[in-house]
Design a protein around this motif. Sequence first.
Motif, PDB file in Angstrom:
ATOM      1  N   GLY A 152       0.813  -1.211   0.000  1.00 16.64           N
ATOM      2  CA  GLY A 152       0.000   0.000   0.000  1.00 16.64           C
ATOM      3  C   GLY A 152       0.844   1.258   0.000  1.00 16.64           C
ATOM      4  N   LEU A 153       1.891   1.278   0.814  1.00 21.35           N
ATOM      5  CA  LEU A 153       2.756   2.455   0.882  1.00 21.35           C
ATOM      6  C   LEU A 153       3.576   2.609  -0.388  1.00 21.35           C
ATOM      7  CD1 LEU A 153       3.918   2.093   4.594  1.00 21.35           C
ATOM      8  CD2 LEU A 153       2.281   3.758   3.690  1.00 21.35           C
ATOM      9  N   ASP A 154       4.035   1.490  -0.942  1.00 20.92           N
ATOM     10  CA  ASP A 154       4.798   1.550  -2.191  1.00 20.92           C
ATOM     11  C   ASP A 154       3.931   2.019  -3.352  1.00 20.92           C
ATOM     12  OD1 ASP A 154       7.185   0.797  -1.073  1.00 20.92           O
ATOM     13  OD2 ASP A 154       7.089  -1.300  -1.714  1.00 20.92           O
ATOM     14  N   ALA A 155       2.633   1.758  -3.258  1.00 20.37           N
ATOM     15  CA  ALA A 155       1.717   2.197  -4.314  1.00 20.37           C
ATOM     16  C   ALA A 155       1.489   3.704  -4.275  1.00 20.37           C
ATOM     17  CB  ALA A 155       0.381   1.473  -4.199  1.00 20.37           C
ATOM     18  N   GLY A 156       1.925   4.346  -3.189  1.00 18.21           N
ATOM     19  CA  GLY A 156       1.792   5.801  -3.109  1.00 18.21           C
ATOM     20  C   GLY A 156       0.938   6.307  -1.973  1.00 18.21           C
ATOM     21  N   ALA A 157       0.374   5.399  -1.158  1.00 13.78           N
ATOM     22  CA  ALA A 157      -0.420   5.850  -0.015  1.00 13.78           C
ATOM     23  C   ALA A 157       0.484   6.553   1.001  1.00 13.78           C
ATOM     24  CB  ALA A 157      -1.124   4.664   0.641  1.00 13.78           C
ATOM     25  N   ASP A 158      -0.029   7.606   1.618  1.00 12.52           N
ATOM     26  CA  ASP A 158       0.731   8.330   2.638  1.00 12.52           C
ATOM     27  C   ASP A 158       0.635   7.656   3.998  1.00 12.52           C
ATOM     28  OD1 ASP A 158       1.612  10.946   1.225  1.00 12.52           O
ATOM     29  OD2 ASP A 158      -0.507  10.767   0.726  1.00 12.52           O
ATOM     30  N   ASP A 159      -0.446   6.899   4.213  1.00  7.97           N
ATOM     31  CA  ASP A 159      -0.641   6.233   5.499  1.00  7.97           C
ATOM     32  C   ASP A 159      -1.523   5.016   5.272  1.00  7.97           C
ATOM     33  OD1 ASP A 159      -0.477   5.705   8.178  1.00  7.97           O
ATOM     34  OD2 ASP A 159      -1.538   7.511   8.838  1.00  7.97           O
ATOM     35  N   TYR A 160      -1.548   4.112   6.256  1.00  4.10           N
ATOM     36  CA  TYR A 160      -2.238   2.830   6.114  1.00  4.10           C
ATOM     37  C   TYR A 160      -2.898   2.502   7.449  1.00  4.10           C
ATOM     38  CZ  TYR A 160      -2.664  -1.927   4.100  1.00  4.10           C
ATOM     39  OH  TYR A 160      -3.127  -3.103   3.569  1.00  4.10           O
ATOM     40  N   LEU A 161      -4.205   2.249   7.419  1.00  2.00           N
ATOM     41  CA  LEU A 161      -4.952   1.987   8.648  1.00  2.00           C
ATOM     42  C   LEU A 161      -5.717   0.678   8.512  1.00  2.00           C
ATOM     43  CD1 LEU A 161      -5.707   3.094  11.449  1.00  2.00           C
ATOM     44  CD2 LEU A 161      -7.613   4.305  10.357  1.00  2.00           C
ATOM     45  N   VAL A 162      -5.498  -0.219   9.463  1.00  2.00           N
ATOM     46  CA  VAL A 162      -6.102  -1.548   9.410  1.00  2.00           C
ATOM     47  C   VAL A 162      -7.463  -1.544  10.098  1.00  2.00           C
ATOM     48  CG1 VAL A 162      -5.824  -3.960  10.108  1.00  2.00           C
ATOM     49  CG2 VAL A 162      -3.841  -2.646   9.322  1.00  2.00           C
ATOM     50  N   LYS A 163      -8.444  -2.189   9.482  1.00  2.00           N
ATOM     51  CA  LYS A 163      -9.768  -2.363  10.076  1.00  2.00           C
ATOM     52  C   LYS A 163      -9.744  -3.541  11.036  1.00  2.00           C
ATOM     53  CE  LYS A 163     -11.995  -1.093   5.686  1.00  2.00           C
ATOM     54  NZ  LYS A 163     -12.905  -1.599   4.635  1.00  2.00           N
ATOM     55  N   PRO A 164     -10.542  -3.506  12.110  1.00  2.00           N
ATOM     56  CA  PRO A 164     -11.355  -2.374  12.585  1.00  2.00           C
ATOM     57  C   PRO A 164     -10.466  -1.341  13.262  1.00  2.00           C
ATOM     58  CG  PRO A 164     -11.538  -4.191  14.106  1.00  2.00           C
ATOM     59  CD  PRO A 164     -10.702  -4.698  12.963  1.00  2.00           C
ATOM     60  N   PHE A 165     -10.864  -0.094  13.154  1.00  2.00           N
ATOM     61  CA  PHE A 165     -10.070   0.979  13.741  1.00  2.00           C
ATOM     62  C   PHE A 165     -10.947   1.839  14.646  1.00  2.00           C
ATOM     63  CE2 PHE A 165     -11.348   2.047   9.377  1.00  2.00           C
ATOM     64  CZ  PHE A 165     -12.210   3.104   9.611  1.00  2.00           C
ATOM     65  N   HIS A 166     -10.310   2.624  15.487  1.00  2.00           N
ATOM     66  CA  HIS A 166     -11.024   3.536  16.376  1.00  2.00           C
ATOM     67  C   HIS A 166     -11.180   4.874  15.653  1.00  2.00           C
ATOM     68  CE1 HIS A 166     -11.847   6.156  19.822  1.00  2.00           C
ATOM     69  NE2 HIS A 166     -12.183   5.065  20.488  1.00  2.00           N
ATOM     70  N   LEU A 167     -12.358   5.475  15.770  1.00  2.00           N
ATOM     71  CA  LEU A 167     -12.593   6.742  15.094  1.00  2.00           C
ATOM     72  C   LEU A 167     -11.626   7.839  15.537  1.00  2.00           C
ATOM     73  CD1 LEU A 167     -16.485   6.936  14.919  1.00  2.00           C
ATOM     74  CD2 LEU A 167     -14.887   6.642  13.026  1.00  2.00           C
ATOM     75  N   GLY A 168     -11.206   7.793  16.775  1.00  2.15           N
ATOM     76  CA  GLY A 168     -10.254   8.786  17.246  1.00  2.15           C
ATOM     77  C   GLY A 168      -8.927   8.689  16.511  1.00  2.15           C
ATOM     78  N   GLU A 169      -8.491   7.448  16.253  1.00  2.00           N
ATOM     79  CA  GLU A 169      -7.241   7.271  15.509  1.00  2.00           C
ATOM     80  C   GLU A 169      -7.407   7.729  14.067  1.00  2.00           C
ATOM     81  OE1 GLU A 169      -3.917   3.851  14.341  1.00  2.00           O
ATOM     82  OE2 GLU A 169      -5.756   3.281  15.405  1.00  2.00           O
ATOM     83  N   LEU A 170      -8.541   7.409  13.466  1.00  2.00           N
ATOM     84  CA  LEU A 170      -8.803   7.874  12.104  1.00  2.00           C
ATOM     85  C   LEU A 170      -8.749   9.397  12.045  1.00  2.00           C
ATOM     86  CD1 LEU A 170      -9.828   7.240   9.158  1.00  2.00           C
ATOM     87  CD2 LEU A 170     -12.121   7.642  10.056  1.00  2.00           C
TER      88      LEU A 170
END
Length: 230
Positions: free
Chosen positions: A103-121
């Motif tokens: 994902g990062l090599d494809a050009g994404a600036d950040d990567y977040l795994v599900k399930p995630f907390h809305l505060g972290e998002l």
Amino acid sequence: MAPTRLSGGGSMQGRVLLVEDDGELREVVATALRGEGYLVDEAVDGQRGLHLGLTRPYDVMLIDRKLPALDGLDLLARLQSRAVTARTLMLAPGGTVTERIEGLDAGADDYLVKPFHLGELSARVRALRRRASDGADALPIGRGFLDLVRRDAVLADGTRVTLSTREFTLLKLLASQPNTVHSRTQLRSRVFDEATAASIIDTYVYYLRRKLDRNVVKTVHGLGYRLGSL
């Protein structure tokens, strides 16, 4: 996750593109971001996300990796090939090291795994917005410049000239690599990948010269085009 107000506060009028096919998750995230003052556009698949990403300016794009119609990695690659500069947070159901690297090599600036907390998002979106605002918001073109926020060109005397989406994308690509000579085939594949003939580049170079100045794009005979000046 239940919709809750995110902590920290998003900046009013910040624009976010959310590309997520899970309807429940999309509604939760969109509701929370709007509660923080963000303007949120939603897309249910990669094709719709591509259309929105190419036709509207965004500060941050949230893209699910597993999308119907067009995969998240392919979507990101196509957006970046069109010189879209919005910061990108990739959302993914899996969290292996290999997947994150992809994902990062494809050009994404950040990567977040599900399930995630809305505060972290929320925190990650704020961080990406700061990074976007810290970057350059204009590209010089001789004595004029290309305004990356308003997506228009500014002449040496301060006159602003409105550009179509494709005119802006073509000029931005040239201005981001001012010393590079691009072949017509290269420009067609990066700006007009749906076109079958490279001659479409000649047409849009003509449009830019007519709107701005005949020297805004230089012809390098036998090779292609490069940035000129205003």
